[in-house]
Enzyme design. Structure first.
Site, mmCIF file in Angstrom:
data_model
loop_
_atom_site.group_PDB
_atom_site.id
_atom_site.type_symbol
_atom_site.label_atom_id
_atom_site.label_comp_id
_atom_site.label_asym_id
_atom_site.label_seq_id
_atom_site.Cartn_x
_atom_site.Cartn_y
_atom_site.Cartn_z
ATOM 1 C CG ASN A 150 -0.332 -0.351 2.679
ATOM 2 O OD1 ASN A 150 0.438 -1.196 2.836
ATOM 3 N ND2 ASN A 150 -0.445 0.443 3.162
ATOM 4 C CD GLN A 178 -4.105 0.497 -1.059
ATOM 5 O OE1 GLN A 178 -3.507 0.445 -2.079
ATOM 6 N NE2 GLN A 178 -3.970 0.675 -0.033
ATOM 7 C CG HIS A 200 -12.518 2.650 2.391
ATOM 8 N ND1 HIS A 200 -11.681 3.213 2.251
ATOM 9 C CD2 HIS A 200 -11.911 1.504 3.637
ATOM 10 C CE1 HIS A 200 -10.131 2.926 3.347
ATOM 11 N NE2 HIS A 200 -10.892 1.442 4.033
ATOM 12 C CB CYS A 324 -2.638 4.184 9.813
ATOM 13 S SG CYS A 324 -2.893 2.533 8.161
HETATM 14 C C1 LIG Z 1 -6.682 -0.141 3.749
HETATM 15 C C2 LIG Z 1 -6.034 -1.688 3.970
HETATM 16 C C3 LIG Z 1 -6.130 -2.400 4.860
HETATM 17 C C4 LIG Z 1 -7.117 -1.680 5.811
HETATM 18 O O1 LIG Z 1 -8.212 -2.088 5.307
HETATM 19 P P1 LIG Z 1 -9.638 -1.501 5.875
HETATM 20 O O2 LIG Z 1 -10.944 -1.402 5.488
HETATM 21 O O3 LIG Z 1 -9.679 0.217 6.472
HETATM 22 O O4 LIG Z 1 -9.779 -1.927 7.591
HETATM 23 C C5 LIG Z 1 -5.433 -3.412 4.394
HETATM 24 N N1 LIG Z 1 -4.470 -4.477 3.907
HETATM 25 C C6 LIG Z 1 -3.981 -3.054 2.794
HETATM 26 C C7 LIG Z 1 -2.552 -3.227 2.003
HETATM 27 C C8 LIG Z 1 -4.658 -1.485 3.174
HETATM 28 O O5 LIG Z 1 -4.155 -1.095 1.844
#
Ligand SMILES: *Cc1c(COP(=O)(O)O)cnc(C)c1O
Length: 383
Positions: A150, A178, A200, A324
């Site tokens: 990510n 991702q 999302h 985060c």
């Molecule tokens: C955003 C993300 C998550 C977490 O997903 P949420 O729905 O925000 O809890 C987990 N792994 C990766 C690689 C992400 O980019």
């Protein structure tokens, strides 16, 4: 007008997705577990959505479990399988560049007596299949390797890992959050037994996750949320029906338009990188040389503080480290694992592009970043 270049953090809900949700927030409000006629109708909609998701990743509908988020999917996959297999062994293999949802889950398992190997990555941010082979032990029960990172967008050799693990009967999970819409997430092709998605990150709302669970593991995996028997007893709690309808619609859109979108987004991303690298001296791409997804550009601006650049180019919405951790002083664990220069790590910013990014926005962002970076450079004692 702010320019949103932070699609890896989250994406706007597509208008068509939003419209697909509305009936479930208004007239189709019944609980899908209710046996009356209204409940049965909603149940049918949930099952239709499950079939759409299954067809997108090419599995059976009963292999799809809807969860509360990408994080919940990762937790269920890893904790649920570790708990189920602990009598067989206590060794887990993952990577040093996973999302916190995987890393912290593994750390909590270490506290419970499991042993975890965190595979290193190359300077360009990719694990080595050879390192993976060497890390395998007779008591290895589970492997979790993300499909796309990510922070830098590098693609990991999940297919090769899965094929080696399969020969030894070891279960493989991939966090494919991702990767959705950017490269193939066909589970039979990847050969994984567990795969996480998050709504999302592909133009559906926040608060909905998907976990693919190979049918052979469905009766084995231990649920981590206890309560009602929703989602085959693997995710208790009344289904978020509107969000379930949303992810199905979002995947339908990707199935129809994803290929075109990848081309467009890649063109914008490449244009952005070429311009910045040409116009700001001492810049480079974190993850250059590796296979990267079309949507991410993580740029190191040497001798500049990433935060300072974000303040100067305040109209450009991007990320330092991962979203985060952006308010912690720690540098990114991903760049750290890539053995980046400590100074460059603090000067690295992630720009990510998506469905509603326009060429005008990319051009305007380039101008703002170049002007701000060169201004800061002129003031930097390091440069
Ligand atoms: C955003 C993300 C998550 C977490 O997903 P949420 O729905 O925000 O809890 C987990 N792994 C990766 C690689 C992400 O980019």
């Amino acid at each position: 007008m702010p320019i949103y270049l932070d699609y890896s953090a989250t994406t706007p809900v597509d208008r068509r997705v939003y419209e697909a949700m509305i009936p479930f927030l208004t007239e189709k409000y019944a609980n899908p577990s209710s046996i009356h006629i209204l409940g049965r109708e909603v149940r049918e909609d949930v099952e239709n959505a499950r079939a759409v998701v299954a067809s997108y990743i090419k599995c059976e509908p009963h292999e799809i479990v809807f969860t509360a988020s990408g994080t919940s999917s990762d937790n269920l996959a890893i904790k649920g399988m570790a708990e189920a297999l602990k009598h067989k062994g206590k060794h887990i293999i993952t990577t040093s560049i996973e999302h916190k949802a995987v890393l912290e889950t593994c750390k909590s398992l270490q506290k419970a007596g499991f042993e975890v190997t965190y595979l290193p990555v190359s300077k360009s941010g990719v694990i080595s299949v050879d390192d993976f082979r060497k890390a395998l032990r007779p008591d290895t029960i589970l492997v979790s390797v993300m499909l796309v990172n990510n922070e830098v967008g590098t693609v990991q050799p999940v297919k090769e890992i899965a094929s080696i693990a399969r020969e030894r009967g070891i279960i493989v999970h991939t966090d494919a959050v991702q990767a959705v819409g950017k490269l193939s997430t066909d589970v039979s092709e990847l050969g994984v037994q567990l795969m996480s998605f998050s709504g999302h990150k592909f133009n559906a709302p926040k608060g909905i996750g998907i976990l693919y669970i190979d049918e052979n593991l469905k009766d084995l995996i231990i649920p981590i949320v206890c309560g009602g028997s929703q989602e085959y007893g693997l995710r208790a709690g009344t289904e978020n029906v509107a969000n379930i309808a949303a992810v199905a619609k979002a995947l339908e859109i990707l199935a129809a338009e994803g290929e075109e979108e990848v081309k467009r987004v890649r063109r914008f991303r490449d244009m952005f990188e070429q311009e910045i690298l040409a116009r700001v001296p001492d810049t480079y791409i974190n993850g250059a040389g590796a296979d990267r997804v079309c949507s991410v550009s993580n740029i190191a601006f040497r001798y500049i503080e990433g935060e300072a650049l974000m303040v100067y180019a305040s109209e450009v919405c991007c990320s330092t480290g991962s979203a985060c951790t952006s308010d912690s002083v720690d540098a990114s664990h991903v760049l750290y694992a890539m053995n980046a220069d400590p100074v460059d790590m603090h000067g690295s910013l992630r720009f990510s592009f998506g469905r509603f990014t326009t060429e005008e926005e990319v051009k305007a962002a380039v101008e703002m970043i170049c002007t701000s970076a060169n201004k800061l450079r002129a003031m930097s004692p390091l440069g």
